[in-house]
Design a protein around this motif. Sequence first.
Motif, PDB file in Angstrom:
ATOM      1  N   PRO A   1       0.828  -1.212   0.000  1.00 52.44           N
ATOM      2  CA  PRO A   1       0.000   0.000   0.000  1.00 52.44           C
ATOM      3  C   PRO A   1       0.863   1.262   0.000  1.00 52.44           C
ATOM      4  CG  PRO A   1      -0.679  -1.519   1.734  1.00 52.44           C
ATOM      5  CD  PRO A   1       0.597  -2.057   1.158  1.00 52.44           C
ATOM      6  N   ASP A   2       0.305   2.320  -0.534  1.00 49.43           N
ATOM      7  CA  ASP A   2       0.998   3.605  -0.565  1.00 49.43           C
ATOM      8  C   ASP A   2       0.798   4.294   0.788  1.00 49.43           C
ATOM      9  OD1 ASP A   2       2.354   5.864  -1.369  1.00 49.43           O
ATOM     10  OD2 ASP A   2       0.631   6.723  -2.426  1.00 49.43           O
ATOM     11  N   GLU A   3       1.569   3.833   1.759  1.00 49.01           N
ATOM     12  CA  GLU A   3       1.510   4.367   3.118  1.00 49.01           C
ATOM     13  C   GLU A   3       2.930   4.735   3.534  1.00 49.01           C
ATOM     14  OE1 GLU A   3      -1.273   4.904   4.591  1.00 49.01           O
ATOM     15  OE2 GLU A   3      -2.677   3.613   3.511  1.00 49.01           O
ATOM     16  N   PRO A   4       3.075   5.737   4.386  1.00 50.57           N
ATOM     17  CA  PRO A   4       4.421   6.199   4.746  1.00 50.57           C
ATOM     18  C   PRO A   4       5.283   5.153   5.455  1.00 50.57           C
ATOM     19  CG  PRO A   4       2.732   7.417   5.968  1.00 50.57           C
ATOM     20  CD  PRO A   4       2.027   6.530   5.004  1.00 50.57           C
ATOM     21  N   TRP A   5       4.682   4.136   6.074  1.00 50.86           N
ATOM     22  CA  TRP A   5       5.467   3.136   6.795  1.00 50.86           C
ATOM     23  C   TRP A   5       5.917   1.986   5.907  1.00 50.86           C
ATOM     24  CZ3 TRP A   5       0.711   4.934   8.374  1.00 50.86           C
ATOM     25  CH2 TRP A   5      -0.389   4.194   7.983  1.00 50.86           C
ATOM     26  N   PHE A   6       5.535   2.000   4.612  1.00 51.60           N
ATOM     27  CA  PHE A   6       6.003   0.999   3.673  1.00 51.60           C
ATOM     28  C   PHE A   6       6.945   1.647   2.671  1.00 51.60           C
ATOM     29  CE2 PHE A   6       1.783  -0.976   4.652  1.00 51.60           C
ATOM     30  CZ  PHE A   6       2.292  -2.120   5.255  1.00 51.60           C
ATOM     31  N   PRO A   7       7.929   0.877   2.177  1.00 55.00           N
ATOM     32  CA  PRO A   7       8.781   1.404   1.107  1.00 55.00           C
ATOM     33  C   PRO A   7       7.918   1.711  -0.121  1.00 55.00           C
ATOM     34  CG  PRO A   7       9.622  -0.708   1.923  1.00 55.00           C
ATOM     35  CD  PRO A   7       8.290  -0.479   2.559  1.00 55.00           C
ATOM     36  N   SER A   8       8.214   2.792  -0.791  1.00 52.93           N
ATOM     37  CA  SER A   8       7.413   3.142  -1.970  1.00 52.93           C
ATOM     38  C   SER A   8       7.795   2.249  -3.151  1.00 52.93           C
ATOM     39  CB  SER A   8       7.599   4.618  -2.336  1.00 52.93           C
ATOM     40  OG  SER A   8       8.951   4.884  -2.599  1.00 52.93           O
ATOM     41  N   ASP A   9       6.801   2.008  -3.982  1.00 54.80           N
ATOM     42  CA  ASP A   9       6.986   1.232  -5.208  1.00 54.80           C
ATOM     43  C   ASP A   9       7.605  -0.141  -4.965  1.00 54.80           C
ATOM     44  OD1 ASP A   9       5.933   3.344  -6.711  1.00 54.80           O
ATOM     45  OD2 ASP A   9       7.891   4.324  -6.798  1.00 54.80           O
ATOM     46  N   GLU A  10       7.206  -0.809  -3.890  1.00 49.65           N
ATOM     47  CA  GLU A  10       7.719  -2.155  -3.631  1.00 49.65           C
ATOM     48  C   GLU A  10       6.574  -3.156  -3.700  1.00 49.65           C
ATOM     49  OE1 GLU A  10      10.038  -4.566  -0.148  1.00 49.65           O
ATOM     50  OE2 GLU A  10      10.684  -2.543  -0.621  1.00 49.65           O
ATOM     51  N   ALA A  11       6.880  -4.315  -4.219  1.00 52.73           N
ATOM     52  CA  ALA A  11       5.904  -5.398  -4.301  1.00 52.73           C
ATOM     53  C   ALA A  11       6.365  -6.538  -3.405  1.00 52.73           C
ATOM     54  CB  ALA A  11       5.755  -5.875  -5.739  1.00 52.73           C
ATOM     55  N   VAL A  12       5.398  -7.311  -2.912  1.00 50.57           N
ATOM     56  CA  VAL A  12       5.696  -8.467  -2.068  1.00 50.57           C
ATOM     57  C   VAL A  12       4.984  -9.686  -2.647  1.00 50.57           C
ATOM     58  CG1 VAL A  12       6.121  -7.136   0.038  1.00 50.57           C
ATOM     59  CG2 VAL A  12       3.797  -7.879  -0.507  1.00 50.57           C
ATOM     60  N   SER A  13       5.474 -10.852  -2.277  1.00 48.69           N
ATOM     61  CA  SER A  13       4.919 -12.096  -2.829  1.00 48.69           C
ATOM     62  C   SER A  13       3.713 -12.568  -2.024  1.00 48.69           C
ATOM     63  CB  SER A  13       5.984 -13.187  -2.841  1.00 48.69           C
ATOM     64  OG  SER A  13       6.268 -13.606  -1.514  1.00 48.69           O
TER      65      SER A  13
END
Length: 182
Positions: A126-138
């Motif tokens: 998600p586009d949230e400040p606590w996640f790295p931007s533009d990253e995908a997870v499996s």
Amino acid sequence: MVTHVRAEAQGDERGALLSFLAEQRGGIRRALLGLTDEQAAAKPSASELTLAGLLKHVAEVEQGWVARAKGEPPAVVRNESNWHECFVLVDGESVEQQLAYWEKVAAETEAFVRAVPSLDDTFPLPDEPWFPSDEAVSMRWLVLHLIRETARHAGHADIIRESLDGATAFALVAKEQGSDWG
């Protein structure tokens, strides 16, 4: 009642992951055994957490993550205006209703995990400040994250339940299985 997937019967990675998730769900579910809604809403420790609130939170979080993996918005969007409702029952919500909702969410999670072509498939965080931007997870990350999230809160639930009436996890497992634990 949330069903338990048996990894040894499944013989595959998905079955094993789903089995671990079901086991952690069981810890939270058992912590609520025999309690009234009032008891489940009690705050018997220094924490503000309650068993009812933990139940609501884990169901909501699981649904939200699976929805994101499907490319859908979560059923409940939390922001500053309603974040305070994340860990408490409101507007006529009950433990029974939340358990039924979580059972539905769990079934949807299992169906989704079993249906994805590969656990290596990805979805964006998600586009949230606590996640790295533009990253995908499996999808594998998704299930492991749900296991971690649920296990963390199952530990909280153990402490809250024991603070309420002294019931330990072992006693609650025995109670669920219809036997008596001294």
